[in-house]
Design an enzyme around this catalytic site. Structure first.
Site, PDB file in Angstrom:
ATOM      1  CD  GLU A  26     -12.453   0.179  12.200  1.00 16.36           C
ATOM      2  OE1 GLU A  26     -12.905  -0.449  11.236  1.00 16.36           O
ATOM      3  OE2 GLU A  26     -11.561   1.046  12.088  1.00 16.36           O
ATOM      4  CB  ILE A  85      -0.963  -0.008   1.206  1.00 12.49           C
ATOM      5  CG1 ILE A  85      -1.933  -1.196   1.105  1.00 12.49           C
ATOM      6  CG2 ILE A  85      -1.730   1.312   1.288  1.00 12.49           C
ATOM      7  CD1 ILE A  85      -2.748  -1.435   2.355  1.00 12.49           C
ATOM      8  CG  ASP A 105     -10.687   4.587   5.749  1.00 12.59           C
ATOM      9  OD1 ASP A 105     -11.872   4.973   5.767  1.00 12.59           O
ATOM     10  OD2 ASP A 105     -10.316   3.557   5.154  1.00 12.59           O
ATOM     11  CB  THR A 154      -5.334   4.263   5.230  1.00 14.24           C
ATOM     12  OG1 THR A 154      -3.983   4.194   4.759  1.00 14.24           O
ATOM     13  CG2 THR A 154      -5.947   5.591   4.826  1.00 14.24           C
ATOM     14  N   GLY A 212     -11.150   1.996   2.987  1.00 13.35           N
ATOM     15  CA  GLY A 212      -9.914   1.653   2.293  1.00 13.35           C
ATOM     16  C   GLY A 212     -10.063   0.716   1.116  1.00 13.35           C
ATOM     17  CB  SER A 213     -10.635  -2.817   0.807  1.00  9.46           C
ATOM     18  OG  SER A 213     -11.637  -3.137   1.765  1.00  9.46           O
ATOM     19  CG  HIS A 225     -12.275   0.253   7.838  1.00  6.83           C
ATOM     20  ND1 HIS A 225     -11.909  -0.393   8.990  1.00  6.83           N
ATOM     21  CD2 HIS A 225     -11.426  -0.187   6.870  1.00  6.83           C
ATOM     22  CE1 HIS A 225     -10.880  -1.208   8.726  1.00  6.83           C
ATOM     23  NE2 HIS A 225     -10.582  -1.095   7.452  1.00  6.83           N
ATOM     24  NE  ARG A 269      -5.014  -4.013  10.700  1.00 10.01           N
ATOM     25  CZ  ARG A 269      -5.145  -4.014   9.379  1.00 10.01           C
ATOM     26  NH1 ARG A 269      -5.379  -2.869   8.752  1.00 10.01           N
ATOM     27  NH2 ARG A 269      -5.021  -5.128   8.691  1.00 10.01           N
TER      28      ARG A 269
END
Length: 319
Positions: A266, A157, A261, A235, A286-287, A284, A237
């Site tokens: 969470e 990433i 993010d 982005t 990200g993906s 969240h 943990r």
């Protein structure tokens, strides 16, 4: 057909493949699991397709039925799975690497842009109908060109983010466990220690794994080592950031702006973030693209297929 427990509602194409090849127990309403409900649903199952947030701690894994041969997680991270307990039970654990790097890097770049250009503050002003019109000194942010981007954890990433950031004229610095070979470094400046890294950058983008070793890595002490007016983006943990310390730095202005993010615990959020105007908060994402989530699901099923349909080792085993 082997019985497969799918703990979350997954993209339609992924669930269709699971239903085709397995006696699949799906979760169409995406109801969160408790330890007891997950254990009850796992009775008679041969494998589990889980996701981040599922209660797969040591106690749960120890109590899983003997029929479970593999846990495939719909994620790269495995913080939610007690890997040692799975290994002790002889249960394989596999993840989904290599398919979400670009999507997550896009979110990191988005957060950098939003923080630098005060986009969240601007949108809040518009939505509250408080925009008085253009003014020469209104919501002045900072230009990215020529700024120094520090990538903490230059894995897949981080390397994708570096590619994108070069297009904005950012100078790339990075902190990694080991220095990358020249063909991956591509001129980025490597730092062997945290303090030298932090003092050399204007923007920090965090991409390190979670766990005890990295918990609250971004502490008050490390934030103080950043130059005044820096930007922080995470982005990776949520637990790698000391929330109270970051909020204090945002309030004082030592950190100009931040973008998150991911969060510690969470979907719970640190209350101080909600009142901070100079922070962008994403859920969240990200993906979160169609292409990436399909690819993650197919990779998880590839791992399951290897064990449950072919009696082979999963291609992306982590434990």
């Amino acid at each position: 057909m082997p019985r497969l427990l799918v703990t979350r509602r997954l993209p339609p194409a992924v669930e269709a493949r699971a239903a085709r090849d397995y006696d699949a127990v799906l979760n169409p309403h995406d109801i969160p699991w408790t330890r007891d409900s997950l254990l009850a649903a796992a009775i008679g199952a041969d494998g589990i397709l889980c996701a981040a947030g599922d209660p797969l701690d040591a106690g749960t894994i120890q109590a899983l039925p003997a029929s479970i041969k593999i846990i495939a997680t719909f994620s790269v991270g495995t913080d939610h799975i007690a890997l040692d307990a799975a290994a002790a039970r002889g249960i394989a654990v596999a993840n989904t690497p290599d398919v979400l790097s670009v999507a997550t890097a896009e979110i990191a770049m988005l957060l950098i842009l939003m923080a630098a250009r005060r986009a969240t503050e601007g949108e809040m002003m518009i939505r509250a109908r408080q925009w008085p019109g253009w003014a020469p000194t209104q919501l002045m942010g900072v230009t990215l060109e020529g700024k120094r981007l520090g990538i903490l954890g230059k894995g897949r990433i981080g390397r994708e983010l570096a590619k994108m950031a070069r297009g904005f004229g950012l100078v790339i610095h990075y902190r990694n466990r080991t220095r990358l070979p020249p063909e991956q470094e591509l001129g980025a400046i490597f730092h062997e220690d945290d303090e030298a890294f932090l003092r050399s950058i204007d923007i920090l983008s965090m991409h390190i794994p979670g766990g005890a070793a990295t918990r609250h890595w971004l502490s008050a002490e490390r934030i103080a080592q950043l130059p005044a007016g820096s930007i922080v983006v995470n982005t990776g943990r949520g637990g790698t950031v000391d929330d109270a310390a970051l909020c204090a730095a945002l309030e004082s202005g030592h950190v100009r702006a931040a973008g998150l993010d991911v969060y510690d615990g969470e979907p719970r959020l640190y209350p101080g973030y909600l009142g901070a105007p100079n922070i962008t908060l994403l859920p969240h994402l990200g993906s979160g693209t169609i292409e990436t989530r399909d690819a993650m699901g197919f990779r998880a099923l590839d791992n399951l297929d290897a064990v449950l349909l072919r009696g082979a080792a999963p291609p992306h085993r982590v434990a």
